[in-house]
Design a protein around this motif. Structure first.
Motif, PDB file in Angstrom:
ATOM      1  N   LEU A 233      14.545 -60.907  81.924  1.00 20.85           N
ATOM      2  CA  LEU A 233      15.791 -60.656  81.832  1.00 20.85           C
ATOM      3  C   LEU A 233      16.947 -61.073  80.659  1.00 20.85           C
ATOM      4  CD1 LEU A 233      16.347 -64.670  83.385  1.00 20.85           C
ATOM      5  CD2 LEU A 233      16.874 -62.059  84.624  1.00 20.85           C
ATOM      6  N   LEU A 234      16.222 -60.782  79.696  1.00 19.11           N
ATOM      7  CA  LEU A 234      16.371 -59.886  78.396  1.00 19.11           C
ATOM      8  C   LEU A 234      17.114 -58.609  78.368  1.00 19.11           C
ATOM      9  CD1 LEU A 234      15.101 -62.303  75.915  1.00 19.11           C
ATOM     10  CD2 LEU A 234      16.899 -61.625  76.519  1.00 19.11           C
ATOM     11  N   ALA A 235      15.562 -57.832  79.025  1.00 18.40           N
ATOM     12  CA  ALA A 235      15.658 -56.328  79.592  1.00 18.40           C
ATOM     13  C   ALA A 235      17.115 -55.952  80.320  1.00 18.40           C
ATOM     14  CB  ALA A 235      14.482 -56.161  79.094  1.00 18.40           C
ATOM     15  N   LEU A 236      17.730 -56.521  80.831  1.00 18.15           N
ATOM     16  CA  LEU A 236      19.032 -56.369  81.833  1.00 18.15           C
ATOM     17  C   LEU A 236      20.015 -56.754  81.804  1.00 18.15           C
ATOM     18  CD1 LEU A 236      17.851 -57.893  85.313  1.00 18.15           C
ATOM     19  CD2 LEU A 236      17.799 -55.804  84.933  1.00 18.15           C
ATOM     20  N   LEU A 237      20.210 -57.150  80.440  1.00 25.89           N
ATOM     21  CA  LEU A 237      20.939 -58.043  79.309  1.00 25.89           C
ATOM     22  C   LEU A 237      20.987 -56.724  78.605  1.00 25.89           C
ATOM     23  CD1 LEU A 237      23.614 -59.468  78.756  1.00 25.89           C
ATOM     24  CD2 LEU A 237      22.005 -61.233  76.772  1.00 25.89           C
ATOM     25  N   HIS A 238      20.737 -55.795  78.071  1.00 24.83           N
ATOM     26  CA  HIS A 238      20.625 -55.234  76.997  1.00 24.83           C
ATOM     27  C   HIS A 238      20.624 -53.658  78.251  1.00 24.83           C
ATOM     28  CE1 HIS A 238      18.305 -57.402  74.219  1.00 24.83           C
ATOM     29  NE2 HIS A 238      18.559 -56.699  72.956  1.00 24.83           N
ATOM     30  N   LEU A 239      20.283 -53.680  78.709  1.00 19.36           N
ATOM     31  CA  LEU A 239      20.382 -52.178  79.777  1.00 19.36           C
ATOM     32  C   LEU A 239      21.899 -52.522  80.377  1.00 19.36           C
ATOM     33  CD1 LEU A 239      17.170 -51.921  82.374  1.00 19.36           C
ATOM     34  CD2 LEU A 239      18.030 -50.299  80.162  1.00 19.36           C
ATOM     35  N   PHE A 240      22.521 -53.857  80.615  1.00 19.47           N
ATOM     36  CA  PHE A 240      23.808 -53.813  80.388  1.00 19.47           C
ATOM     37  C   PHE A 240      24.928 -53.713  79.674  1.00 19.47           C
ATOM     38  CE2 PHE A 240      27.769 -56.468  79.818  1.00 19.47           C
ATOM     39  CZ  PHE A 240      28.936 -56.544  81.443  1.00 19.47           C
ATOM     40  N   TRP A 241      24.809 -53.975  77.541  1.00 18.35           N
ATOM     41  CA  TRP A 241      25.380 -53.384  77.192  1.00 18.35           C
ATOM     42  C   TRP A 241      24.444 -51.788  76.628  1.00 18.35           C
ATOM     43  CZ3 TRP A 241      22.530 -57.730  74.051  1.00 18.35           C
ATOM     44  CH2 TRP A 241      23.151 -58.741  74.460  1.00 18.35           C
ATOM     45  N   VAL A 242      23.799 -50.985  77.325  1.00 19.69           N
ATOM     46  CA  VAL A 242      23.815 -49.511  77.022  1.00 19.69           C
ATOM     47  C   VAL A 242      24.865 -49.127  78.564  1.00 19.69           C
ATOM     48  CG1 VAL A 242      22.198 -47.475  77.423  1.00 19.69           C
ATOM     49  CG2 VAL A 242      21.471 -49.777  76.293  1.00 19.69           C
ATOM     50  N   PHE A 243      24.908 -49.609  79.112  1.00 15.59           N
ATOM     51  CA  PHE A 243      25.395 -48.344  80.126  1.00 15.59           C
ATOM     52  C   PHE A 243      26.992 -49.156  80.707  1.00 15.59           C
ATOM     53  CE2 PHE A 243      20.869 -48.132  81.250  1.00 15.59           C
ATOM     54  CZ  PHE A 243      20.704 -46.381  80.868  1.00 15.59           C
ATOM     55  N   TRP A 244      27.277 -50.197  80.572  1.00 14.15           N
ATOM     56  CA  TRP A 244      28.197 -50.414  80.929  1.00 14.15           C
ATOM     57  C   TRP A 244      29.110 -51.658  80.009  1.00 14.15           C
ATOM     58  CZ3 TRP A 244      23.636 -51.819  84.613  1.00 14.15           C
ATOM     59  CH2 TRP A 244      23.426 -50.525  84.979  1.00 14.15           C
ATOM     60  N   GLY A 245      28.631 -52.459  79.290  1.00 18.01           N
ATOM     61  CA  GLY A 245      29.336 -53.818  79.313  1.00 18.01           C
ATOM     62  C   GLY A 245      29.709 -54.296  77.328  1.00 18.01           C
ATOM     63  N   LYS A 246      30.428 -54.626  77.278  1.00 17.62           N
ATOM     64  CA  LYS A 246      30.143 -55.262  76.187  1.00 17.62           C
ATOM     65  C   LYS A 246      29.952 -56.765  76.145  1.00 17.62           C
ATOM     66  CE  LYS A 246      31.243 -51.823  73.804  1.00 17.62           C
ATOM     67  NZ  LYS A 246      30.557 -50.774  73.141  1.00 17.62           N
ATOM     68  N   TRP A 247      30.005 -57.734  77.138  1.00 12.69           N
ATOM     69  CA  TRP A 247      30.063 -59.010  77.595  1.00 12.69           C
ATOM     70  C   TRP A 247      28.706 -59.851  76.609  1.00 12.69           C
ATOM     71  CZ3 TRP A 247      25.958 -62.156  79.191  1.00 12.69           C
ATOM     72  CH2 TRP A 247      26.351 -63.425  79.330  1.00 12.69           C
ATOM     73  N   GLY A 248      29.382 -60.908  75.614  1.00 12.05           N
ATOM     74  CA  GLY A 248      28.789 -61.396  74.703  1.00 12.05           C
ATOM     75  C   GLY A 248      28.201 -60.824  73.842  1.00 12.05           C
ATOM     76  N   ILE A 249      28.213 -59.289  73.828  1.00 10.39           N
ATOM     77  CA  ILE A 249      27.409 -58.550  72.278  1.00 10.39           C
ATOM     78  C   ILE A 249      27.826 -59.186  71.211  1.00 10.39           C
ATOM     79  CG2 ILE A 249      29.317 -56.770  72.620  1.00 10.39           C
ATOM     80  CD1 ILE A 249      26.216 -54.894  72.444  1.00 10.39           C
TER      81      ILE A 249
END
Length: 141
Positions: free
Chosen positions: A15-31
């Motif tokens: 789940l943490l890896a998926l969140l990091h991948l989200f930040w890499v490729f798509w979004g800024k949510w929660g960052i």
């Protein structure tokens, strides 16, 4: 019992890896609440996409190590060596638990920022849990 704990830990890492991948490729949510800031709200560091991707890959590796230890997956090495990897993971998260003594970790000096609050209530306890649980599992395997 150790199988269940390894699966829980692997799930957290995925789940943490998926969140990091989200930040890499798509979004800024929660960052904004995941990067330490000084008292003026300036980021202490600005992680780029390559660094964030490296963290995601590391987290996936940690999940796979836990799954190899219990025999759910067969790695490119003997599953008995997964215990050594779990010692390494335990050490990494223990260092994260201690922190830098200024902005991150249990002994941080600055505690009045959004990140510091999340670090105190979420990130540091999670790091301690991951350190202790991987250490216990490493001894068992």
């Amino acid at each position: 019992m150790e199988h269940l704990l390894s699966i829980v830990i692997a799930t957290i890492f995925i789940l943490l890896a998926l969140l990091h991948l989200f930040w890499v490729f798509w979004g800024k949510w929660g960052i904004s609440a995941t990067i330490p800031t000084d008292l003026n709200g300036r980021r202490v560091f600005n992680p780029g996409r390559p660094g964030t991707l490296l963290v995601a890959i590391g987290l996936i590796f940690f999940a796979l190590t836990n799954l190899c230890a219990i025999g759910v997956l067969k790695g490119p090495f003997d599953n008995n060596y997964a215990g050594y990897g779990m010692y390494m993971i335990s050490g990494i998260f223990f260092v994260r638990f201690i922190g830098d003594l200024k902005y991150v970790g249990v002994f941080k000096k600055y505690r009045n920022t959004v990140f510091a609050s999340r670090d105190t209530h979420i990130y540091t306890p999670l790091s301690l849990f991951l350190s202790i649980s991987n250490g216990i599992l490493a001894v068992m395997f």
